[in-house]
Design a protein around this motif. Sequence first.
Motif, PDB file in Angstrom:
ATOM      1  N   PHE A   1       0.861  -1.177   0.000  1.00 51.06           N
ATOM      2  CA  PHE A   1       0.000   0.000   0.000  1.00 51.06           C
ATOM      3  C   PHE A   1       0.898   1.228   0.000  1.00 51.06           C
ATOM      4  O   PHE A   1       1.598   1.480   0.977  1.00 51.06           O
ATOM      5  CB  PHE A   1      -0.912  -0.005   1.233  1.00 51.06           C
ATOM      6  CG  PHE A   1      -1.646  -1.298   1.436  1.00 51.06           C
ATOM      7  CD1 PHE A   1      -2.615  -1.721   0.537  1.00 51.06           C
ATOM      8  CD2 PHE A   1      -1.349  -2.103   2.516  1.00 51.06           C
ATOM      9  CE1 PHE A   1      -3.283  -2.915   0.721  1.00 51.06           C
ATOM     10  CE2 PHE A   1      -2.014  -3.304   2.713  1.00 51.06           C
ATOM     11  CZ  PHE A   1      -2.980  -3.711   1.809  1.00 51.06           C
ATOM     12  N   TRP A   2       0.885   1.974  -1.086  1.00 48.47           N
ATOM     13  CA  TRP A   2       1.755   3.136  -1.161  1.00 48.47           C
ATOM     14  C   TRP A   2       1.163   4.158  -2.110  1.00 48.47           C
ATOM     15  O   TRP A   2       0.346   3.837  -2.962  1.00 48.47           O
ATOM     16  CB  TRP A   2       3.159   2.727  -1.626  1.00 48.47           C
ATOM     17  CG  TRP A   2       3.194   2.042  -2.958  1.00 48.47           C
ATOM     18  CD1 TRP A   2       2.957   0.730  -3.224  1.00 48.47           C
ATOM     19  CD2 TRP A   2       3.491   2.653  -4.218  1.00 48.47           C
ATOM     20  NE1 TRP A   2       3.079   0.473  -4.565  1.00 48.47           N
ATOM     21  CE2 TRP A   2       3.413   1.628  -5.203  1.00 48.47           C
ATOM     22  CE3 TRP A   2       3.827   3.952  -4.614  1.00 48.47           C
ATOM     23  CZ2 TRP A   2       3.654   1.877  -6.547  1.00 48.47           C
ATOM     24  CZ3 TRP A   2       4.072   4.187  -5.954  1.00 48.47           C
ATOM     25  CH2 TRP A   2       3.990   3.162  -6.901  1.00 48.47           C
ATOM     26  N   MET A   3       1.568   5.382  -1.902  1.00 47.56           N
ATOM     27  CA  MET A   3       1.137   6.504  -2.746  1.00 47.56           C
ATOM     28  C   MET A   3       2.310   7.443  -2.927  1.00 47.56           C
ATOM     29  O   MET A   3       3.219   7.493  -2.097  1.00 47.56           O
ATOM     30  CB  MET A   3      -0.021   7.266  -2.091  1.00 47.56           C
ATOM     31  CG  MET A   3      -1.329   6.521  -2.026  1.00 47.56           C
ATOM     32  SD  MET A   3      -2.218   6.533  -3.594  1.00 47.56           S
ATOM     33  CE  MET A   3      -2.792   8.234  -3.654  1.00 47.56           C
ATOM     34  N   THR A   4       2.292   8.193  -4.010  1.00 48.93           N
ATOM     35  CA  THR A   4       3.277   9.247  -4.207  1.00 48.93           C
ATOM     36  C   THR A   4       2.562  10.585  -4.232  1.00 48.93           C
ATOM     37  O   THR A   4       1.369  10.668  -4.523  1.00 48.93           O
ATOM     38  CB  THR A   4       4.047   9.071  -5.534  1.00 48.93           C
ATOM     39  OG1 THR A   4       3.119   9.143  -6.615  1.00 48.93           O
ATOM     40  CG2 THR A   4       4.775   7.751  -5.554  1.00 48.93           C
ATOM     41  N   GLY A   5       3.292  11.634  -3.933  1.00 50.69           N
ATOM     42  CA  GLY A   5       2.700  12.962  -3.940  1.00 50.69           C
ATOM     43  C   GLY A   5       3.783  14.009  -3.816  1.00 50.69           C
ATOM     44  O   GLY A   5       4.971  13.702  -3.784  1.00 50.69           O
ATOM     45  N   SER A   6       3.378  15.257  -3.732  1.00 45.45           N
ATOM     46  CA  SER A   6       4.334  16.342  -3.554  1.00 45.45           C
ATOM     47  C   SER A   6       3.704  17.398  -2.661  1.00 45.45           C
ATOM     48  O   SER A   6       2.482  17.506  -2.562  1.00 45.45           O
ATOM     49  CB  SER A   6       4.734  16.967  -4.900  1.00 45.45           C
ATOM     50  OG  SER A   6       3.601  17.493  -5.564  1.00 45.45           O
ATOM     51  N   VAL A   7       4.556  18.119  -1.972  1.00 42.77           N
ATOM     52  CA  VAL A   7       4.115  19.195  -1.092  1.00 42.77           C
ATOM     53  C   VAL A   7       4.952  20.436  -1.365  1.00 42.77           C
ATOM     54  O   VAL A   7       6.075  20.344  -1.840  1.00 42.77           O
ATOM     55  CB  VAL A   7       4.236  18.792   0.391  1.00 42.77           C
ATOM     56  CG1 VAL A   7       3.176  17.766   0.766  1.00 42.77           C
ATOM     57  CG2 VAL A   7       5.623  18.264   0.715  1.00 42.77           C
ATOM     58  N   THR A   8       4.381  21.579  -1.045  1.00 40.53           N
ATOM     59  CA  THR A   8       5.080  22.849  -1.235  1.00 40.53           C
ATOM     60  C   THR A   8       5.723  23.275   0.079  1.00 40.53           C
ATOM     61  O   THR A   8       5.652  22.566   1.084  1.00 40.53           O
ATOM     62  CB  THR A   8       4.108  23.933  -1.713  1.00 40.53           C
ATOM     63  OG1 THR A   8       3.085  24.108  -0.710  1.00 40.53           O
ATOM     64  CG2 THR A   8       3.448  23.528  -3.018  1.00 40.53           C
TER      65      THR A   8
END
Length: 260
Positions: free
Chosen positions: A149-156
């Motif tokens: 179970f994994w996800m990728t993303g980005s933050v500022t």
Amino acid sequence: MRLARRGDAAQLPVVAAGNLGSAANTVTSPGIGYNILSVANWTSRGSISGSSGRGPTVGGRSKPDIAAPGSGILSTAYNWETAADFVTLSGTSMATPHIAGSAALLTEAGVNDPLAIRALLINTTDNPGWNADSGWGYANLDKARNALFWMTGSVTAKNTPGSFQLYRVRAGSPLRATTTWNRHVVNGSTSVFHDLDIVAYGLASNAVAASSANTWFGPVAYIIPSTTSGTVSSPKYRIFSWKYGVSGRNCCHSGIEYDH
């Protein structure tokens, strides 16, 4: 630094922690790199070799990352043309191929992001939390294959729109979550540090159930929310960027079961 930068290019360098243990600060270069998995040598599950390099780094970062079998390993001989084809060896260089092979197996299972592979391997170790000899714990592929179970993303950057992401999950027993990211090089010379943290909130109470420690040395943030407090029946996860957060950088986290 070349190895660390290669970690940005859809690759996961896996590096031996070195064999200068058992005192503190004996993990050696390149096993102290940022964007790598640094591997310690276990003699048996739960026992680290006395020669395996210990952390933290001289700068205080949490290396090694993970431990694997590295003692009494039957391996091919480099001088096989004039000697025996196989030889039994020990050391972190014998442990490292186990983790490289683990990463390959996770890729075969459909985990194609190197940051997700790093997060999954760390998140599914036998023992929780970081230790100077074994890193984040003893690799356990049996756990990993059942926890994809994994996800990728980005933050500022902190206090800007998009500086956090929220994920709703169903709590397990115990529930573990790991976030990994890469240290980036800007304009070919300037190193940028990121401080990403995980905070778990109880869905009903909105009370904080767990939060990761200061991670600006990174690049790992790790939490185990309490499942006995009554506030974690269905926690929310919030991923922050702190201090020198830079827009658009990718991160991965794993070990969480999504509530669809």
